[in-house]
Scaffold this motif. Structure first.
Motif, mmCIF file in Angstrom:
data_model
loop_
_atom_site.group_PDB
_atom_site.id
_atom_site.type_symbol
_atom_site.label_atom_id
_atom_site.label_comp_id
_atom_site.label_asym_id
_atom_site.label_seq_id
_atom_site.Cartn_x
_atom_site.Cartn_y
_atom_site.Cartn_z
ATOM 1 N N UNK A 57 -2.329 -12.382 4.284
ATOM 2 C CA UNK A 57 -2.058 -11.412 2.923
ATOM 3 C C UNK A 57 -1.236 -10.267 3.632
ATOM 4 N N UNK A 58 -0.574 -9.646 2.792
ATOM 5 C CA UNK A 58 0.257 -8.440 2.885
ATOM 6 C C UNK A 58 -0.319 -7.357 2.414
ATOM 7 N N UNK A 59 -0.778 -6.372 3.557
ATOM 8 C CA UNK A 59 -1.467 -5.160 3.502
ATOM 9 C C UNK A 59 -0.709 -3.924 3.265
ATOM 10 N N UNK A 60 -0.900 -3.084 2.115
ATOM 11 C CA UNK A 60 -0.256 -2.220 1.965
ATOM 12 C C UNK A 60 -1.143 -0.888 1.505
ATOM 13 N N UNK A 61 -0.703 0.399 1.951
ATOM 14 C CA UNK A 61 -1.472 1.450 1.958
ATOM 15 C C UNK A 61 -0.808 2.628 0.924
ATOM 16 N N UNK A 62 -1.633 3.279 0.152
ATOM 17 C CA UNK A 62 -0.767 4.047 -0.701
ATOM 18 C C UNK A 62 -1.132 5.640 -0.290
ATOM 19 N N UNK A 63 -0.666 6.727 -0.814
ATOM 20 C CA UNK A 63 -0.835 7.871 -0.294
ATOM 21 C C UNK A 63 -2.084 8.660 -0.167
ATOM 22 N N UNK A 100 -4.617 6.713 1.069
ATOM 23 C CA UNK A 100 -5.309 5.831 2.167
ATOM 24 C C UNK A 100 -6.042 4.612 1.392
ATOM 25 N N UNK A 101 -5.848 4.398 0.201
ATOM 26 C CA UNK A 101 -6.378 2.919 -0.596
ATOM 27 C C UNK A 101 -5.524 1.968 0.401
ATOM 28 N N UNK A 102 -6.385 0.933 0.596
ATOM 29 C CA UNK A 102 -6.055 -0.370 1.221
ATOM 30 C C UNK A 102 -5.701 -1.310 0.208
ATOM 31 N N UNK A 103 -4.751 -2.068 0.101
ATOM 32 C CA UNK A 103 -4.605 -3.184 -0.844
ATOM 33 C C UNK A 103 -3.932 -4.484 -0.070
ATOM 34 N N UNK A 104 -4.934 -5.603 0.066
ATOM 35 C CA UNK A 104 -4.419 -6.673 0.457
ATOM 36 C C UNK A 104 -3.962 -7.627 -0.732
ATOM 37 N N UNK A 105 -2.639 -8.260 -0.359
ATOM 38 C CA UNK A 105 -2.045 -8.688 -1.408
ATOM 39 C C UNK A 105 -1.718 -10.128 -1.207
ATOM 40 N N UNK A 106 -2.188 -11.125 -2.010
ATOM 41 C CA UNK A 106 -1.895 -12.574 -2.063
ATOM 42 C C UNK A 106 -1.199 -12.880 -3.203
ATOM 43 N N UNK A 107 0.236 -12.874 -3.077
ATOM 44 C CA UNK A 107 1.318 -13.150 -4.098
ATOM 45 C C UNK A 107 1.108 -14.391 -4.900
#
Length: 282
Positions: free
Chosen positions: A71-77, A79-86
Motif C-alpha cells: 500500500x501507498x502511505x500518505x500523511x496529511x497536515x 498527522x492522519x495516516x492513509x494507506x491506499x490500495x489503488x
C-alpha cells in the motif's frame, strides 16, 4: 462528491467465489498484540497518547505493515495516516475508507481503535494476496488524537479531515505539559504537507469492539451501528432556603438536596422509558 454506499466495488476480482476468501486471523491477532505492546509502562498499562514517542512507534509499525502489504502511505497536515490500495478502472471515483485510530487513553485496552485500523489492513492484504483487483480504491485510515487525552478536543484528526474543526486550531492545541500538537507531530516525524481532506470517500466503515454490554448480553456476535448518541453538558443550580433544621416544619422547607434528588430520579426514569421504547421498535 459521491454519497452513500457504492453500488459495486467492481467485478474485476479475478476470483470465482468470493465466499471462499478468509483473512489471515493469526496475522491480524499478532499485529493487534504487537501494537498492544507499544506504550506499556512498568506496571503493564497501555498508554499511547497522541504525538508521544509511543505514538510514533505505533505509527511506524502500522506504516511498515501497510508498505509490506503493497500500500501507498500518505500523511496529511494533522498527522492522519492513509494507506491506499489503488483501484482499477474506477480509481478516479471516490474511494471506500476503512479505519479508526491507534492513539489510546491511559491504561487502555488493545482493541479500541486499533482493531478497526488493523482489520482494514488485513482485509486489503488478503485480497491483494489472492490476486483480487477492485475497480474502486480502498483506503485504511488511522486518525490523529481521536481520544483527546493529551490535546483537546477529542476526535480531532477526523474532525479536521471532515472539515468541522480548523486545522490551525488543532495544531495549536496545547497539552498539560505545555507542548502543542503541531510541534509534537513535527518532533515525531509525522507533520506532513498533504492537505487535510485530500481524499473524499464515498463510504466509511469502522470495525470497533463494542463499548457497551448489549451484544454480549444477548449472545450476538456482531452488530451494525447506524447512529451515535449526542452528548451535551449542562450545569444546573438548584437554590433552596437555609433554615434551622430542628424547628422548621417539613411543609415549610425548601430543600435543594431533595429537589436535586427528584430531578435525578425523573431523568433516570425518562432515560429508562426511552431505552425501552427504542428496544420495542427493534
Amino acid at each position: 462528491m459521491e454519497t452513500g454506499w457504492p453500488n459495486s466495488f467492481g467485478s474485476n476480482f479475478g476470483l470465482t467465489d468470493m465466499s471462499t476468501i478468509s483473512i489471515n486471523g493469526e496475522r491480524l491477532l499478532s499485529r493487534i498484540r504487537r501494537l498492544g505492546d507499544v506504550g506499556r509502562d512498568e506496571k503493564g498499562r497501555l498508554t499511547r497518547l497522541a504525538a508521544t514517542d509511543a505514538d510514533r512507534f505505533g505509527r511506524d509499525a502500522f506504516v511498515a505493515w501497510a508498505r509490506d502489504a503493497g500500500l501507498d502511505v500518505r500523511v496529511d497536515r494533522i498527522g492522519n495516516l492513509f494507506a491506499i490500495w489503488p483501484g482499477g478502472d474506477n480509481r478516479a471515483c471516490a474511494p471506500v475508507m476503512i479505519g479508526s485510530h491507534i492513539d489510546t487513553v491511559v491504561d487502555a485496552g488493545m482493541l479500541d481503535g486499533c482493531y478497526g485500523v488493523l482489520a482494514g489492513l488485513e482485509v486489503i492484504q488478503t485480497l491483494n494476496e489472492r490476486g483480487a483487483s477492485l475497480d474502486r480504491t480502498i483506503v485504511v485510515a488511522a486518525f490523529t488524537n481521536e481520544e483527546g487525552v493529551r490535546y483537546a478536543p477529542d476526535m480531532m484528526g477526523s474532525a479536521v479531515f471532515a472539515g468541522t474543526y480548523p486545522l490551525r486550531a488543532a495544531l495549536a492545541s496545547k497539552g498539560p505539559d505545555g507542548t502543542t500538537l503541531g510541534s509534537e507531530l513535527e518532533r515525531i516525524g509525522y507533520a506532513r504537507n498533504e492537505l487535510s481532506g485530500f481524499l473524499k470517500p464515498c463510504a466509511y466503515i469502522e470495525l470497533h469492539i463494542e463499548q457497551g454490554p448489549i451484544l454480549e448480553h444477548e449472545g450476538v456476535q456482531i452488530g451494525a451501528v447506524d447512529s451515535l448518541q449526542g452528548i451535551s453538558w449542562y450545569r444546573i443550580t438548584i437554590v433552596g432556603e437555609a433554615n434551622h433544621a430542628g424547628t422548621t416544619p417539613m411543609t415549610m422547607r425548601r430543600d435543594a438536596g431533595h429537589a436535586a434528588a427528584r430531578v435525578i430520579h425523573f431523568l433516570n426514569r425518562l432515560a429508562l422509558e426511552q431505552s425501552a421504547s427504542r428496544r420495542h421498535r427493534r
